[in-house]
Every structure is written in structure tokens, then in C-alpha cells.
Design an enzyme around this catalytic site. Structure first.
Site, PDB file in Angstrom:
ATOM      1  N   CYS A   2      38.645  27.366  94.811  1.00 50.76           N
ATOM      2  CA  CYS A   2      37.091  26.491  95.554  1.00 50.76           C
ATOM      3  C   CYS A   2      36.347  27.360  95.425  1.00 50.76           C
ATOM      4  O   CYS A   2      35.907  28.488  95.123  1.00 50.76           O
ATOM      5  CB  CYS A   2      37.431  26.692  97.450  1.00 50.76           C
ATOM      6  N   ARG A  27      33.995  24.203  88.160  1.00 51.53           N
ATOM      7  CA  ARG A  27      35.698  24.917  88.012  1.00 51.53           C
ATOM      8  C   ARG A  27      36.584  23.770  89.195  1.00 51.53           C
ATOM      9  O   ARG A  27      37.910  24.088  89.160  1.00 51.53           O
ATOM     10  CB  ARG A  27      35.085  26.063  89.728  1.00 51.53           C
ATOM     11  N   TRP A  75      39.656  22.227  96.233  1.00 47.01           N
ATOM     12  CA  TRP A  75      40.084  22.303  95.454  1.00 47.01           C
ATOM     13  C   TRP A  75      41.458  21.920  96.657  1.00 47.01           C
ATOM     14  O   TRP A  75      42.092  23.554  96.796  1.00 47.01           O
ATOM     15  CB  TRP A  75      40.421  23.637  94.375  1.00 47.01           C
ATOM     16  N   ASN A 101      38.663  29.850 101.134  1.00 45.67           N
ATOM     17  CA  ASN A 101      39.292  30.153  99.486  1.00 45.67           C
ATOM     18  C   ASN A 101      40.009  30.359  99.667  1.00 45.67           C
ATOM     19  O   ASN A 101      40.235  32.079 100.082  1.00 45.67           O
ATOM     20  CB  ASN A 101      38.123  30.371  98.673  1.00 45.67           C
ATOM     21  N   GLY A 102      41.779  30.168  99.246  1.00 45.97           N
ATOM     22  CA  GLY A 102      42.530  30.603  98.900  1.00 45.97           C
ATOM     23  C   GLY A 102      43.952  30.239 100.085  1.00 45.97           C
ATOM     24  O   GLY A 102      43.840  28.599 100.288  1.00 45.97           O
ATOM     25  N   GLU A 485      56.135  26.484  73.261  1.00 47.73           N
ATOM     26  CA  GLU A 485      54.800  26.781  73.730  1.00 47.73           C
ATOM     27  C   GLU A 485      53.545  27.048  72.373  1.00 47.73           C
ATOM     28  O   GLU A 485      52.219  27.416  72.768  1.00 47.73           O
ATOM     29  CB  GLU A 485      54.912  27.201  75.178  1.00 47.73           C
ATOM     30  N   LYS A 489      50.120  26.400  71.593  1.00 49.04           N
ATOM     31  CA  LYS A 489      48.730  26.553  71.747  1.00 49.04           C
ATOM     32  C   LYS A 489      47.977  27.089  69.813  1.00 49.04           C
ATOM     33  O   LYS A 489      46.762  26.990  69.777  1.00 49.04           O
ATOM     34  CB  LYS A 489      49.232  27.942  72.188  1.00 49.04           C
ATOM     35  N   GLU A 492      47.242  23.877  69.003  1.00 50.95           N
ATOM     36  CA  GLU A 492      45.549  22.969  69.847  1.00 50.95           C
ATOM     37  C   GLU A 492      44.483  23.560  69.357  1.00 50.95           C
ATOM     38  O   GLU A 492      43.642  23.228  69.951  1.00 50.95           O
ATOM     39  CB  GLU A 492      45.892  22.622  70.893  1.00 50.95           C
ATOM     40  N   HIS A 508      70.518  26.291  59.856  1.00 48.06           N
ATOM     41  CA  HIS A 508      70.712  24.858  58.648  1.00 48.06           C
ATOM     42  C   HIS A 508      69.350  24.223  59.018  1.00 48.06           C
ATOM     43  O   HIS A 508      69.112  22.622  58.791  1.00 48.06           O
ATOM     44  CB  HIS A 508      70.687  24.230  60.733  1.00 48.06           C
ATOM     45  N   LYS A 610      41.806  16.858  78.613  1.00 48.32           N
ATOM     46  CA  LYS A 610      42.608  17.999  80.028  1.00 48.32           C
ATOM     47  C   LYS A 610      43.013  16.833  80.634  1.00 48.32           C
ATOM     48  O   LYS A 610      44.897  17.319  80.770  1.00 48.32           O
ATOM     49  CB  LYS A 610      41.184  18.192  80.009  1.00 48.32           C
TER      50      LYS A 610
HETATM   51  C1  AGP Z   1      48.258  21.914  76.955  1.00 50.68           C
HETATM   52  O1  AGP Z   1      48.133  22.927  76.787  1.00 50.68           O
HETATM   53  C2  AGP Z   1      48.016  20.793  76.316  1.00 50.68           C
HETATM   54  N1  AGP Z   1      46.950  20.579  77.014  1.00 50.68           N
HETATM   55  C3  AGP Z   1      49.256  19.033  77.055  1.00 50.68           C
HETATM   56  O2  AGP Z   1      50.156  19.222  76.256  1.00 50.68           O
HETATM   57  C4  AGP Z   1      48.849  18.911  78.386  1.00 50.68           C
HETATM   58  O3  AGP Z   1      49.597  19.813  78.410  1.00 50.68           O
HETATM   59  C5  AGP Z   1      49.605  17.508  78.178  1.00 50.68           C
HETATM   60  O4  AGP Z   1      48.976  16.435  78.181  1.00 50.68           O
HETATM   61  C6  AGP Z   1      50.372  17.972  79.569  1.00 50.68           C
HETATM   62  O5  AGP Z   1      49.404  17.473  81.179  1.00 50.68           O
HETATM   63  P1  AGP Z   1      49.593  17.518  82.500  1.00 50.68           P
HETATM   64  O6  AGP Z   1      50.299  18.561  82.571  1.00 50.68           O
HETATM   65  O7  AGP Z   1      48.044  17.031  83.134  1.00 50.68           O
HETATM   66  O8  AGP Z   1      50.607  15.739  82.896  1.00 50.68           O
END
Ligand code: AGP
Length: 615
Positions: A2, A27, A75, A101-102, A485, A489, A492, A508, A610
Site C-alpha cells: 500500500c 505501486r 493493495w 501497510n502490511g 523459468e 526470463k 522475455e 534424447h 503484464k
Molecule cells: C512471467 O514473467 C510472464 N510475464 C508471464 O509468463 C506470466 O507469468 C503469465 O502471463 C501468467 O500471468 P498471471 O500469473 O498473471 O496469470
């Protein structure tokens, strides 16, 4: 987290507070509000949604002029976004206004005690209890606000930043903090309190960072800091040399870097309040009875991207602890394969945003097939938890960067909590076994912090490899989703070809990719009773023999692999199932640093959003 602002001085408190909240909007929040001291009472306004809604409210019902005020952007953690759950929260006599906040871990007990003493709660929040507790102290004794706050914070457990004002003490604002940020701004004839300096940087760059368990009292010409025990508090004065934009990122170049550094807190906050007094696990809004959980004979995890990798890690933990078969499906594929679902199937949707359309459509299909749905989500009140039978909220705070970091680690924690909760309900784990694993989880934030503190060599490696055209990631068991993962990273953020493999798959086919100097990260599992460790060591030997540049993530004290490693990244010791909470961190830092070195937009990578709210 928050956003919090407090002000005392000659200006319009409303203007300063609202202006400060705007500086904190980045935020992320779901409601906002202000409270002003005026003529022996509190004048306040609060609205769900963006500050524009609050502006509209203030235009329709203006507040009186005041020079003492507090404000908040919420938040949501406890209680969905709504007008009544927005801050500030007041006592029944409209004398005290608090913003928070918390997470107050023991708020349920505090609330029950207040209700037993005749206090009536008007919101679903943990924060409101504090307003009543402070008012109770002021009603009982002839003390000032600072002393009342000092007495109340002794009763609170959890992480909190509180900023309070008392209608009977105009010209005073008091703040208290434990494990949650609070800074004071020292002005000329005016002073400020805020979650971060961005809120008051337009007025002063002279700031004081409050320490753990400290209380600060500001008036227009003084700032006094004491410890919770009442002794004079040490303070850390500093000059803010950031510009306003950098201040919004807390001085970091990118939100992602700030969010990586927030991971110890995100993990700790997601664990907070999950243990009842007798040691049993308790989950936010489980809303599925133990009997219903005992009927579950299959679990299907649906998610996208990084969240799906959290699901892959969860599979190992849930199956090991509960002996329930657990499948992991990409949400975008799930409903098109005509899955076999029924009342005894638990579909678990993992989503940071709670708005990912692929995942939302998956749970709608699951519910049509009568399956029970549980959401793991970071955004209180978003669509996916609203359409689920139960929810476990992660408490990572708003995640601004597109690339998920603290969101991912907090998803892992929530998945572990689900697995342990199911084991508790079904009796597949004894209480002491659950407590032991919870203790291991509670040690993780310190391990993450160590990795953050020792990240220099990882950043240096990223800059050294910034000319590479391809990077591979290998792992076994829970190290395999970490490899996926780590590759995601890099893809992307740096738009670089990167691929994660199960290390056992190398022979394989993928081993044909190995060529001289090719960087390959390998996540080495902790040494244990199975051959997992030895098999990964031999994978490292195989790729090294073919010229790969091996970058090995391995736990402290494990020196078996060092002779085959060009670079060794040490991890704090942890159980195999929990290792992803640690092994992921250097890979996040590596990808962000390499992307920054290449001049990429680390927070807003090209082509990405996002929250993917289209199928
Ligand atoms: C993660 O770095 C990506 N931005 C993307 O894979 C994300 O995790 C995926 O779109 C799922 O989003 P969500 O967790 O908001 O559902």
C-alpha cells in the site's frame, strides 16, 4: 504494498496528501482515501478504485481546510476492495484515523477481543482493529497519541507500517513500523511521513529512514523517533538525490530490480498468519471443508507462463506430501483436450494478476464440469479468485514489471502451503512434519537475502555473456521447472534464444545443441538419498566434455561438481522441494542484468503485457 502519506505543516494537508498518493500510484492499488484533522474531529473520504474516484467524491463532498492529514492507496490483503475496506479506518468516535501497510498476523484474536469488549467492526480488514485499540488506550488513560501507539504496537504480530492522527491532537501525526517501509521527510516548518520518498520528494529531499520497531512523531517543526520500548531511537538521515521518476522505483533503475529485492519480504509475508495458535495451518479463504478436501482424488493445476512453472514445482511437493495425483496443464490447452473432471477433482488456478483469460476460461470450464476450483492469486478481488470456490492469496504486493519475480516465488510458497494444508486435512503428514517444513520455509527469506547480497558475480557473468546468441538451462526434479523459468526470463527480457530442459532428456536429442563455449546453466539438486545428484553431475560432465561453458548452481558445501564447472553459483542449503525458491533468484538477476546490458526495456519488454486478458 500500500501507499501511505502523512503531513503536518502550513500547506493544505489535502493537497499534499493527495499529491503524495499520486506519486505512489505506480505501486498498484485498488482503493484510496484521506483523513484530515479539523475542529476536534476527523474529516475523511475514501473510495474503491483509482484516485479519480476519490477526486470525484471530494468534488461532490469537499473536505474542510486542514494542516494535518494522512492518506492511503490500498493493495488489498485482508478483505476485498470496497469503499468500506478502503483506508483510513477510524474508531467509533471519529477521533482516530489510521492508515496501514502490511499484515497484522494476530488480527483475528485482537478483533475478537474488541468485539467482546463491545466494539463494533465496520470493515473486513485487519487494519481497523488498530484504530479501536488506540482509541481504547486514549479513552482509558490521560496519555498522548505517541504513548497510545506505543502501547498498542506491543500487542501486534506481523509486518506493519501504521500512520495515525488524533482529532484531539491537531498538528501531530504518529507513525510506527515493523518489517514494512516508512520514511520521514524533514521540511522547513513542515514534516512528512510516507511509504517511500517519492511521496514528498516535491517538497524536501532530506529524509529519515525509520528502523525496525520504531515510532516516529512529527509536528510542523519536529521529528522525534523512539523505539517500541520508549527509548530514544537511532535514526538514519539521508539526502535523496533521485529524480521523481527514480524515486517511484525506490532509486532502482527498473521496477523488476526492486521487485527482485522485495522477494524476501514477499515470501515472508505470504507465510505470515498461516499458522494458528496451536500450530495448525490456516489458509485465507479456503472455503473448502476438510471433508471436501478429503474427497479430492485428483488435482489439476492450470496456469500460463511463469505461473505454470510454479505449478510444475507444486506437483512434486503436493504428490510427495499428499499422495494425490497432480497434473499440470497449460491453461490455454486445458479445456481443448476434453479433460476428465468431476466433483472429486480439484482444479488449482495459479495467476499473479487474477485476470489471465486463458486461465479464467480454464476454470470456467472446470466449474461447468463440477470440479472444485481453488485460486492462488496475488490480486485480491480479481476475476479468477472471485470465480473460484477457494483462494490462497499471495502477499507479494503489487508487481509492476511484466516479468514476474516476487509473484513467482510467492506462488511457490502458496503452492507449498496448499500441499501441507491438504496433507494436514488428509492426515498424510503428522503435525510435527508440517511444522518442520514450515520452519524450513520460514528460513528461506534469509537465504534469498544472501543471494541478493552476493549477486555481484552473477551480474558480472551476465555482462560477460551479453554477446551470446543462445543459452541452455538444465535441471532435474524441481530443478527442471527452474530451468524452464530461467530460460523464459532470458527470452522475455533479452529477446535471446534460451531453452530449459529436463537434464535426463539431453541424450534424447538436445545434446546435439552443445557446442564449444555454449553457456549452459545447470541446477544441481541437494545431495540426498536418491541418485538425482549423481545423475546431474554426470550430465555436467557430458556437456563439459563437448565444450559447453557450464554455469552450475549448487548448494553450499557441495564440491563434487566444482571440477566440471566453469562458474559456480552457491545456493544456501534447503530441502530439494524448496530449492526453487533459492535457485530461481540468480537466474532472475542474470536475465535482468543481461537485458539491461543489451539496452532492453527490463520493465516493459517488447510485445508483452503484464496481464494477458485475451485468449
Ligand atoms: C512471467 O514473467 C510472464 N510475464 C508471464 O509468463 C506470466 O507469468 C503469465 O502471463 C501468467 O500471468 P498471471 O500469473 O498473471 O496469470
Amino acid at each position: 504494498m500500500c501507499g501511505i502519506v502523512g503531513y503536518v505543516g502550513p500547506r493544505s494537508a489535502l493537497d499534499v496528501v493527495i499529491g503524495g498518493l499520486r506519486r505512489l500510484e505506480y505501486r498498484g492499488y485498488d482503493s484510496g482515501g484521506v483523513a484530515l484533522v479539523h475542529d476536534g474531529t476527523i474529516a475523511w473520504a475514501k473510495k474503491q478504485g483509482k484516485l479519480a474516484n476519490l477526486d470525484k467524491e471530494l468534488a461532490e463532498r469537499p473536505l474542510p481546510e486542514s494542516h494535518t492529514g494522512v492518506g492511503h492507496t490500498r493493495w488489498a490483503t485482508h478483505g476485498p476492495p470496497s469503499d468500506r475496506n478502503a483506508h483510513p479506518h477510524l474508531d467509533a468516535a471519529n477521533r482516530i484515523a489510521i492508515v496501514h501497510n502490511g499484515i497484522i498476523e494476530n488480527f483475528a484474536d485482537l478483533r475478537a477481543g474488541l468485539e467482546a469488549r463491545g466494539y463494533e467492526m465496520v470493515s473486513d480488514t485487519d487494519s481497523e482493529t488498530v484504530a479501536h485499540l488506540i482509541a481504547e488506550q486514549l479513552d482509558a488513560d490521560d496519555i498522548e497519541l505517541t504513548e497510545a501507539v506505543r502501547r498498542v504496537v506491543q500487542q501486534l504480530r506481523g509486518a506493519f507500517t501504521l500512520v495515525i492522527t488524533d482529532a484531539q491532537q491537531p498538528g501531530v501525526v504518529v507513525g510506527a513500523r515493523r518489517s514494512s517501509p516508512l520514511v520521514a521527510g524533514r521540511g522547513d516548518g513542515e514534516n512528512f511521513l510516507a511509504s517511500d520518498v517519492a511521496a514528498f520528494i516535491d517538497y524536501t529531499r532530506e529524509a529519515i529512514e525509520l528502523g525496525q520497531d520504531q515510532i516516529v512523531t512529527i509536528t510542523c517543526d519536529d521529528i522525534v523517533v523512539i523505539d517500541f520500548d520508549g527509548a530514544a531511537g537511532d535514526v538514519n538521515d539521508f539526502h535523496v538525490d533521485w529524480d521523481a521518476s527514480a524515486a517511484e522505483k525506490g532509486g532502482y533503475d527498473w521496477f523488476m530490480l526492486k521487485e527482485i529485492d522485495e522477494q524476501p519480504r514477499a515470501v515472508a509475508d505470504t507465510l505470515l498468519g498461516r499458522h494458528s495458535r496451536d500450530g495448525a495451518l490456516q489458509l485465507d479463504e479456503m472455503r473448502l471443508s476438510d471433508d471436501e478436501l478429503r474427497e479430492i482424488d485428483k488435482i489439476i493445476i492450470v496456469a500460463c507462463g511463469t505461473a505454470s512453472y510454479a505449478g510444475l514445482v507444486a506437483k512434486y511437493a503436493i504428490e510427495h506430501w499428499t499422495r494425490i495425483p497432480c497434473e499440470v496443464e497449460l491453461a490455454s490447452e486445458f479445456r481443448y483436450r476434453d479433460p476428465i473432471l468431476g466433483r472429486s477433482t480439484l482444479v488449482v488456478a495459479i495467476s499473479q494478476s487474477g485476470e489471465t483469460m486463458d486461465t479464467l476460461m480454464a476454470i470456467r470450464h472446470a466449474r461447468q464440469q463440477r470440479a472444485r476450483v481453488l485460486a492462488i492469486c496475488n490480486t485480491n478481488g480479481s476475476t479468477i479468485p472471485r470465480e473460484s470456490d477457494a483462494v490462497i492469496y499471495t502477499h507479494a504486493g503489487p508487481e509492476v514489471a511484466v516479468a514476474s519475480t516476487k509473484g513467482f516465488l510467492s506462488q511457490l510458497v502458496a503452492c507449498y502451503l496448499l500441499g501441507l494444508y491438504l496433507a494436514q486435512a488428509r492426515g498424510t503428514k503428522y503435525g510435527d512434519e508440517i511444522a518442520s517444513m514450515m520452519a524450513e520455509l520460514e528460513a528461506i527469506p534469509a537465504g534469498i537475502q544472501r543471494l541478493l547480497d552476493d549477486a555481484g558475480p552473477v551480474r558480472e557473468l551476465a555482462r560477460e555473456l551479453s554477446g551470446e546468441r543462445s543459452v541452455l538451462f538444465l535441471g532435474r526434479h524441481t530443478g527442471y521447472p527452474v530451468a524452464l523459468e530461467g530460460a523464459l526470463k532470458l527470452k522475455e527480457l533479452a529477446y535471446l534464444h534460451a531453452e530449459g530442459f529436463a537434464a535426463g532428456e539431453l541424450k534424447h536429442g538436445p545434446i546435439a545443441l552443445i557446442e564449444d563455449g555454449l553457456p549452459v546453466f545447470v541446477i544441481v539438486p541437494p545431495r540426498g538419498r536418491d541418485q538425482l545428484h549423481e545423475k546431474v553431475v554426470s550430465n555436467i560432465q557430458e556437456i563439459r566434455a563437448r565444450g559447453a561453458r557450464t554455469i552450475v548452481l549448487v548448494e553450499d558445501g557441495d564440491d563434487v561438481v566444482t571440477e566440471y564447472a566453469d562458474t559456480v553459483i552457491r545456493l544456501p542449503r534447503a530441502p530439494t522441494l524448496l530449492q526453487p525458491l533459492l535457485a530461481t533468484v540468480p537466474l532472475q538477476i542474470f536475465a535482468a542484468e543481461l537485458a539491461d546490458t543489451l539496452g532492453c526495456d527490463v520493465d516493459q519488454p517488447r510485445n508483452l503485457a503484464k496481464s494477458v486478458t485475451v485468449e
